[in-house]
Write a protein that holds these residues in place. Sequence first.
Motif, mmCIF file in Angstrom:
data_model
loop_
_atom_site.group_PDB
_atom_site.id
_atom_site.type_symbol
_atom_site.label_atom_id
_atom_site.label_comp_id
_atom_site.label_asym_id
_atom_site.label_seq_id
_atom_site.Cartn_x
_atom_site.Cartn_y
_atom_site.Cartn_z
ATOM 1 N N THR A 35 8.271 48.345 5.368
ATOM 2 C CA THR A 35 8.656 47.120 6.435
ATOM 3 C C THR A 35 9.887 47.100 5.846
ATOM 4 O OG1 THR A 35 9.074 46.469 3.934
ATOM 5 C CG2 THR A 35 6.412 46.484 4.553
ATOM 6 N N GLY A 36 10.509 45.631 6.541
ATOM 7 C CA GLY A 36 12.062 45.721 6.736
ATOM 8 C C GLY A 36 12.637 44.103 6.133
ATOM 9 N N GLU A 37 14.182 43.400 6.373
ATOM 10 C CA GLU A 37 13.966 42.200 5.576
ATOM 11 C C GLU A 37 14.960 41.962 6.024
ATOM 12 O OE1 GLU A 37 16.747 41.704 1.218
ATOM 13 O OE2 GLU A 37 15.621 43.259 1.680
ATOM 14 N N MET A 38 14.667 40.049 5.974
ATOM 15 C CA MET A 38 16.628 39.656 6.845
ATOM 16 C C MET A 38 17.168 38.182 5.747
ATOM 17 S SD MET A 38 14.060 37.535 10.011
ATOM 18 C CE MET A 38 13.435 38.215 11.594
ATOM 19 N N PRO A 86 8.968 39.790 18.535
ATOM 20 C CA PRO A 86 10.601 39.659 18.153
ATOM 21 C C PRO A 86 9.700 38.623 17.470
ATOM 22 C CG PRO A 86 9.987 38.406 20.545
ATOM 23 C CD PRO A 86 8.831 39.670 20.045
ATOM 24 N N TYR A 87 11.108 37.950 16.811
ATOM 25 C CA TYR A 87 10.725 36.514 15.999
ATOM 26 C C TYR A 87 11.639 35.609 15.470
ATOM 27 C CZ TYR A 87 9.200 39.770 11.227
ATOM 28 O OH TYR A 87 8.204 40.558 10.967
ATOM 29 N N THR A 88 11.072 34.193 15.343
ATOM 30 C CA THR A 88 11.587 33.552 15.429
ATOM 31 C C THR A 88 12.764 32.628 14.869
ATOM 32 O OG1 THR A 88 10.935 32.807 17.659
ATOM 33 C CG2 THR A 88 12.301 30.891 17.028
ATOM 34 N N ALA A 104 15.002 38.221 17.398
ATOM 35 C CA ALA A 104 15.973 39.171 15.953
ATOM 36 C C ALA A 104 14.292 40.200 15.877
ATOM 37 C CB ALA A 104 15.125 37.805 14.705
ATOM 38 N N TYR A 105 14.099 41.474 16.019
ATOM 39 C CA TYR A 105 13.489 42.338 16.036
ATOM 40 C C TYR A 105 14.003 43.402 14.455
ATOM 41 C CZ TYR A 105 11.774 42.221 20.561
ATOM 42 O OH TYR A 105 11.441 41.851 21.586
ATOM 43 N N VAL A 106 13.465 43.582 13.450
ATOM 44 C CA VAL A 106 13.379 44.319 12.427
ATOM 45 C C VAL A 106 12.366 45.584 12.440
ATOM 46 C CG1 VAL A 106 12.273 43.919 10.108
ATOM 47 C CG2 VAL A 106 12.842 41.904 11.040
ATOM 48 N N ASP A 107 13.155 46.613 11.943
ATOM 49 C CA ASP A 107 13.447 47.903 11.827
ATOM 50 C C ASP A 107 13.227 48.507 10.842
ATOM 51 O OD1 ASP A 107 14.557 47.723 14.661
ATOM 52 O OD2 ASP A 107 16.442 48.416 14.716
#
Length: 163
Positions: A35-38, A86-88, A104-107
Amino acid sequence: MRERSWLGSLARAGAAALALLLFLTGGLLAQGVTTGEMGGFVFDTEGNAVVDASVIATHEPSGTSYGTSTRGGGAWSIPNMRVGGPYTVTVTMIGYAEYRETGAYVDLGQDLRLNFELQIQAVEVAELAVQVEENTVLNAGRTGAATFISADQVEILPNLRRS
C-alpha cells in the motif's frame, strides 16, 4: 597442510551461505509492503492551522474512499491506501470554501505529501425555529423516583429484626 585448506574452504562456504541467507531475508521482508500513504497539512489563507477539517481521498477507478480529519497543527494522514490513482482529495470545514484536488497518484510504499490552503467563506444559515414542549414526567419538581409504601406494607417487609 591438507587439513588447513579443507577448513579454509569450509569457512569460505559458510560465509558465502550466511551472506546469501542475509540477502534473501532482506528481500522477503520487502514483500510485505502493498500500500501507500497520503498526508500533509491544512492551513487557512492567513497561515493558521485548520483543526478538525474533513479530508476524503477517493480512488477514481474503484470508487474507494478513505477519510480522516485534521489533528492539532492541521496535520492529517491516511495510511494503507490502494496503490495507483488517480485520486480526488476533497477538504471541507464549516466556515471555509471546499477545496478539491484531482490527479494524485500513490506509489507503492510512498508517503505522498499534500498541503492545502482553505479560503475563508461566510456561512449563512436560514431561519431557525426552536419549539419546546413541556414534559410532564420529567420536570424540575421531581427530584427522583418515588415509591409510596402503606403502613400495612411496612409491617410485611423484612428488616434486620425479622426475616
